[in-house]
Design a protein around this motif. Structure first.
Motif, PDB file in Angstrom:
ATOM      1  N   ILE A 218      10.713   1.398  -0.037  1.00  0.00           N
ATOM      2  CA  ILE A 218      11.262   1.044  -0.868  1.00  0.00           C
ATOM      3  C   ILE A 218      13.056   1.066  -0.832  1.00  0.00           C
ATOM      4  O   ILE A 218      13.095   1.725   0.551  1.00  0.00           O
ATOM      5  N   HIS A 219      13.513   0.639  -1.434  1.00  0.00           N
ATOM      6  CA  HIS A 219      15.212   0.058  -0.565  1.00  0.00           C
ATOM      7  C   HIS A 219      16.152   0.093  -1.636  1.00  0.00           C
ATOM      8  O   HIS A 219      15.681  -0.589  -3.055  1.00  0.00           O
ATOM      9  N   ASN A 220      17.267   1.264  -1.947  1.00  0.00           N
ATOM     10  CA  ASN A 220      17.602   1.033  -2.882  1.00  0.00           C
ATOM     11  C   ASN A 220      17.203   1.706  -4.593  1.00  0.00           C
ATOM     12  O   ASN A 220      17.540   0.754  -5.276  1.00  0.00           O
ATOM     13  N   ASN A 221      16.342   2.098  -4.653  1.00  0.00           N
ATOM     14  CA  ASN A 221      15.176   2.724  -5.198  1.00  0.00           C
ATOM     15  C   ASN A 221      14.410   1.261  -6.258  1.00  0.00           C
ATOM     16  O   ASN A 221      13.495   1.864  -7.254  1.00  0.00           O
ATOM     17  N   LYS A 222      14.107   0.849  -5.442  1.00  0.00           N
ATOM     18  CA  LYS A 222      13.517  -0.397  -5.956  1.00  0.00           C
ATOM     19  C   LYS A 222      12.269  -0.995  -4.456  1.00  0.00           C
ATOM     20  O   LYS A 222      12.369  -0.962  -3.565  1.00  0.00           O
ATOM     21  N   SER A 223      10.819  -1.100  -5.073  1.00  0.00           N
ATOM     22  CA  SER A 223      10.290  -1.660  -4.982  1.00  0.00           C
ATOM     23  C   SER A 223       9.704  -3.056  -4.472  1.00  0.00           C
ATOM     24  O   SER A 223      10.307  -3.981  -5.026  1.00  0.00           O
ATOM     25  N   VAL A 224       9.985  -2.838  -2.468  1.00  0.00           N
ATOM     26  CA  VAL A 224      10.808  -4.303  -2.197  1.00  0.00           C
ATOM     27  C   VAL A 224       9.221  -5.099  -2.013  1.00  0.00           C
ATOM     28  O   VAL A 224       9.719  -5.747  -1.062  1.00  0.00           O
ATOM     29  N   ALA A 225       8.455  -4.493  -1.350  1.00  0.00           N
ATOM     30  CA  ALA A 225       7.264  -4.763  -0.272  1.00  0.00           C
ATOM     31  C   ALA A 225       5.666  -3.545  -1.240  1.00  0.00           C
ATOM     32  O   ALA A 225       6.442  -2.553  -1.080  1.00  0.00           O
ATOM     33  N   LYS A 226       4.705  -4.147  -1.542  1.00  0.00           N
ATOM     34  CA  LYS A 226       3.725  -3.140  -1.664  1.00  0.00           C
ATOM     35  C   LYS A 226       2.693  -3.956  -1.211  1.00  0.00           C
ATOM     36  O   LYS A 226       2.138  -5.015  -1.097  1.00  0.00           O
ATOM     37  N   ASP A 227       1.614  -3.133  -0.426  1.00  0.00           N
ATOM     38  CA  ASP A 227       0.027  -3.735  -0.614  1.00  0.00           C
ATOM     39  C   ASP A 227      -0.958  -2.064  -0.206  1.00  0.00           C
ATOM     40  O   ASP A 227      -0.806  -1.006  -0.514  1.00  0.00           O
ATOM     41  N   ARG A 228      -2.205  -2.985  -0.274  1.00  0.00           N
ATOM     42  CA  ARG A 228      -3.145  -1.733  -1.167  1.00  0.00           C
ATOM     43  C   ARG A 228      -4.188  -1.880   0.197  1.00  0.00           C
ATOM     44  O   ARG A 228      -4.372  -2.435   0.325  1.00  0.00           O
ATOM     45  N   GLY A 229      -5.087  -0.123   0.407  1.00  0.00           N
ATOM     46  CA  GLY A 229      -5.976  -0.800   1.442  1.00  0.00           C
ATOM     47  C   GLY A 229      -6.298   0.226   2.272  1.00  0.00           C
ATOM     48  O   GLY A 229      -5.321   1.579   1.747  1.00  0.00           O
ATOM     49  N   ASP A 230      -6.419   0.585   3.633  1.00  0.00           N
ATOM     50  CA  ASP A 230      -6.752   1.844   4.651  1.00  0.00           C
ATOM     51  C   ASP A 230      -5.937   2.046   5.537  1.00  0.00           C
ATOM     52  O   ASP A 230      -5.170   1.167   6.051  1.00  0.00           O
ATOM     53  N   ILE A 231      -4.994   3.305   5.081  1.00  0.00           N
ATOM     54  CA  ILE A 231      -3.943   3.498   5.449  1.00  0.00           C
ATOM     55  C   ILE A 231      -4.218   4.666   6.444  1.00  0.00           C
ATOM     56  O   ILE A 231      -4.699   5.791   6.226  1.00  0.00           O
ATOM     57  N   LEU A 232      -3.535   4.951   7.922  1.00  0.00           N
ATOM     58  CA  LEU A 232      -4.021   5.345   8.857  1.00  0.00           C
ATOM     59  C   LEU A 232      -2.781   6.404   9.058  1.00  0.00           C
ATOM     60  O   LEU A 232      -1.441   5.952   9.683  1.00  0.00           O
ATOM     61  N   PHE A 233      -2.631   7.139   9.481  1.00  0.00           N
ATOM     62  CA  PHE A 233      -1.338   8.409   9.685  1.00  0.00           C
ATOM     63  C   PHE A 233      -1.399   8.152  11.793  1.00  0.00           C
ATOM     64  O   PHE A 233      -2.605   8.645  11.930  1.00  0.00           O
ATOM     65  N   GLY A 234      -0.207   7.968  11.975  1.00  0.00           N
ATOM     66  CA  GLY A 234      -0.603   8.358  13.425  1.00  0.00           C
ATOM     67  C   GLY A 234       0.456   9.465  13.882  1.00  0.00           C
ATOM     68  O   GLY A 234       1.564   9.353  12.672  1.00  0.00           O
ATOM     69  N   ASN A 235       0.904   9.575  15.313  1.00  0.00           N
ATOM     70  CA  ASN A 235       1.964  11.047  15.390  1.00  0.00           C
ATOM     71  C   ASN A 235       2.879  10.255  15.364  1.00  0.00           C
ATOM     72  O   ASN A 235       4.354  11.023  15.533  1.00  0.00           O
ATOM     73  N   TYR A 236       3.349   9.023  14.699  1.00  0.00           N
ATOM     74  CA  TYR A 236       4.755   8.444  14.887  1.00  0.00           C
ATOM     75  C   TYR A 236       4.853   7.708  13.346  1.00  0.00           C
ATOM     76  O   TYR A 236       7.036   7.747  12.956  1.00  0.00           O
ATOM     77  N   GLY A 237       3.859   8.009  12.483  1.00  0.00           N
ATOM     78  CA  GLY A 237       3.504   7.555  11.180  1.00  0.00           C
ATOM     79  C   GLY A 237       2.796   6.561  11.091  1.00  0.00           C
ATOM     80  O   GLY A 237       1.680   7.282  10.885  1.00  0.00           O
ATOM     81  N   VAL A 238       2.817   5.437  10.173  1.00  0.00           N
ATOM     82  CA  VAL A 238       1.958   4.872   9.721  1.00  0.00           C
ATOM     83  C   VAL A 238       1.160   3.965   9.320  1.00  0.00           C
ATOM     84  O   VAL A 238       2.489   3.286  10.960  1.00  0.00           O
ATOM     85  N   SER A 239       0.188   3.610   9.994  1.00  0.00           N
ATOM     86  CA  SER A 239      -0.467   2.336  10.232  1.00  0.00           C
ATOM     87  C   SER A 239      -1.662   1.349   9.800  1.00  0.00           C
ATOM     88  O   SER A 239      -1.776   2.395   8.195  1.00  0.00           O
ATOM     89  N   GLY A 240      -2.582   0.595  10.043  1.00  0.00           N
ATOM     90  CA  GLY A 240      -2.985  -0.203   8.733  1.00  0.00           C
ATOM     91  C   GLY A 240      -3.237  -1.101   8.115  1.00  0.00           C
ATOM     92  O   GLY A 240      -1.813  -1.349   8.375  1.00  0.00           O
ATOM     93  N   PRO A 241      -4.500  -1.909   7.447  1.00  0.00           N
ATOM     94  CA  PRO A 241      -3.802  -3.364   7.240  1.00  0.00           C
ATOM     95  C   PRO A 241      -2.677  -3.371   6.029  1.00  0.00           C
ATOM     96  O   PRO A 241      -1.916  -4.156   6.274  1.00  0.00           O
ATOM     97  N   PRO A 242      -2.093  -2.378   5.492  1.00  0.00           N
ATOM     98  CA  PRO A 242      -2.193  -2.371   4.337  1.00  0.00           C
ATOM     99  C   PRO A 242      -0.076  -2.147   4.821  1.00  0.00           C
ATOM    100  O   PRO A 242       0.842  -2.583   4.543  1.00  0.00           O
ATOM    101  N   ILE A 243      -0.543  -1.476   5.838  1.00  0.00           N
ATOM    102  CA  ILE A 243       1.589  -1.116   6.621  1.00  0.00           C
ATOM    103  C   ILE A 243       1.751  -2.039   7.085  1.00  0.00           C
ATOM    104  O   ILE A 243       2.906  -2.814   7.429  1.00  0.00           O
ATOM    105  N   LEU A 244       0.898  -2.782   7.712  1.00  0.00           N
ATOM    106  CA  LEU A 244       0.968  -4.378   8.248  1.00  0.00           C
ATOM    107  C   LEU A 244       1.488  -5.272   7.567  1.00  0.00           C
ATOM    108  O   LEU A 244       2.645  -6.006   8.050  1.00  0.00           O
TER     109      LEU A 244
END
Length: 413
Positions: A218-244
């Motif tokens: 989300i940038h300037n309240n608009k969605s600028v990139a989007k994906d769906r799938g397995d999301i994985l939390f790490g100690n820094y933030g997020v990972s997983g195919p949609p995050i990549l």
């Protein structure tokens, strides 16, 4: 044409296919590789299985300042050409979800093995532990110098030295320095297909939690990139195919100093449907502690974090004590959980480099430099990067193949 000497700087995917293509077109080819062996990065692709192309490849799968640039190479050496090329080398293939193409052996080493066999069989000279430090054009010839004092001459040179992603495979950005010395501009480079780092103090508590959800930048309240799938939390933030997949946009905005957020949708359903489910649960479980009322609905380790993020300090209070505002806050977090992006993980974690040698100075149909005749580029070093799923390897094969062919066929007057 046997007198036409072609040097390929870099023995990765693009470099190896460029060398084979050049040799098949009649050139005398030498690969200069800084690692003890060629093809090291190939072994790490596709979790060791190597999804070496994707049947859904098209221009929309690529990024860069000018994604249109890929059209020439992808048309000259298509996905079908890639599959046939490897079939002739011995690779049987299979197509899996989302068009990913794998060797039937499920081994990335199979791809490397057949490339190496072809290189050896065609007597392509491979010099490993050779760190190229300078390329100079002298008349109609190139002089290529290496760190240990070696010097090579050639009619044409192909720079396929990769980017900066996965430096453990030898990619340290050296190719950019070589290109700069020859007058080429390098666009802003940053990690892509990489984990996203987020602001928040709770990530250590939910490290390792995985779920199927939707992630958006989300940038300037608009969605600028989007994906769906397995999301994985790490100690820094997020990972997983949609995050990549969406990480390139996160990196781009962060590099530009622009504020951006990630929006995580844990419950991907209409708000009204979620509200009905929760109201029923709250009605039936009124006498139970609030945190326990979510057991069986969302991951147990996420429960306390989600409730605290919803502004509920006493997560042990009874469900009957929950206010309407608190209910709405829970729904908001489950459908629109926003966290500020503080960057991406660095080069060792990235699968690919965004940015590179400016495509304005490269002929898209031959991969030849517009500034230095006889100089060619292939693969990740160019300002082109693909989405996750085999698209970056297809770019390596396509750009490498036509660079090799044109380098070999170029007649020096």
């Amino acid at each position: 044409m046997a007198d036409n000497k072609v040097i390929v700087v870099g023995g990765g995917a693009a470099g190896m296919i460029a060398a084979i293509s050049a040799q098949r077109a009649g050139a005398n080819v030498t690969i200069l590789e800084r690692n003890p062996r060629v093809g090291k990065k190939i072994l790490a692709t596709g979790n060791g299985r190597c999804n070496f192309t994707n049947i859904n490849t098209d221009i929309n799968c690529y990024n860069g300042n000018n994604p249109e640039f890929v059209r020439g190479a992808l048309s000259a050496f298509t996905v079908n050409d890639t599959i046939r090329f490897f079939e002739r080398l011995g690779i049987e293939h299979k197509v899996e979800d989302m068009g990913k193409v794998f060797p039937m052996s499920d081994q990335a080493s199979s791809i490397l093995d057949v490339l190496l066999y072809e290189i050896n069989d065609k007597k392509i000279n491979v010099v490993c532990n050779c760190h190229v430090t300078d390329i100079a054009k002298k008349g109609n010839k190139f002089s290529v110098s290496a760190e240990k004092g070696e010097n090579y001459t050639a009619n044409s040179v192909i720079i396929a030295a990769g980017g900066k992603a996965m430096p453990s495979t030898g990619s340290d950005g050296n190719g950019y320095d070589l290109a700069k010395k020859l007058g080429h501009r390098i666009t802003n480079i940053f990690p892509a297909l990489v984990q996203i780092m987020l602001e928040g103090s709770f990530f250590k508590r939910i490290e390792g939690v995985k779920f199927v959800g939707t992630a958006e930048i989300i940038h300037n309240n608009k969605s600028v990139a989007k994906d769906r799938g397995d999301i994985l939390f790490g100690n820094y933030g997020v990972s997983g195919p949609p995050i990549l997949q969406i990480s390139r946009k996160a990196g781009e905005l962060h590099q530009a100093g622009k504020e951006a957020y990630i929006k995580i949708t844990i419950m991907d359903m209409p708000e009204e449907g979620l509200r009905n489910i929760l109201n029923r649960r709250f009605e039936e479980l009124q006498s139970k502690p609030l945190d326990f009322s979510f057991v069986g609905f969302i991951n147990k380790r996420l429960i306390p974090v989600i409730l605290l993020e919803a502004g509920i300090e006493n997560i042990k209070k009874l469900v009957s004590e929950l206010s309407e505002k608190e209910k709405e806050n829970i729904i908001r977090i489950l459908t629109d959980w926003r966290m500020k992006i503080r960057g991406t993980k660095s080069w060792p974690s990235a699968q690919v480099t965004a940015g590179g040698v400016d495509t304005k100075d490269i002929d898209e149909n031959s991969m030849e430099s517009k500034l230095v005749k006889g100089l060619f580029f292939a693969g990740e070093i160019i300002d082109i990067d693909g989405q996750c799923g085999g698209f970056n390897l297809q770019w390596a094969w396509s750009s490498g193949y036509i660079a090799g062919k044109n380098a070999a066929l170029r007649r020096i007057s």
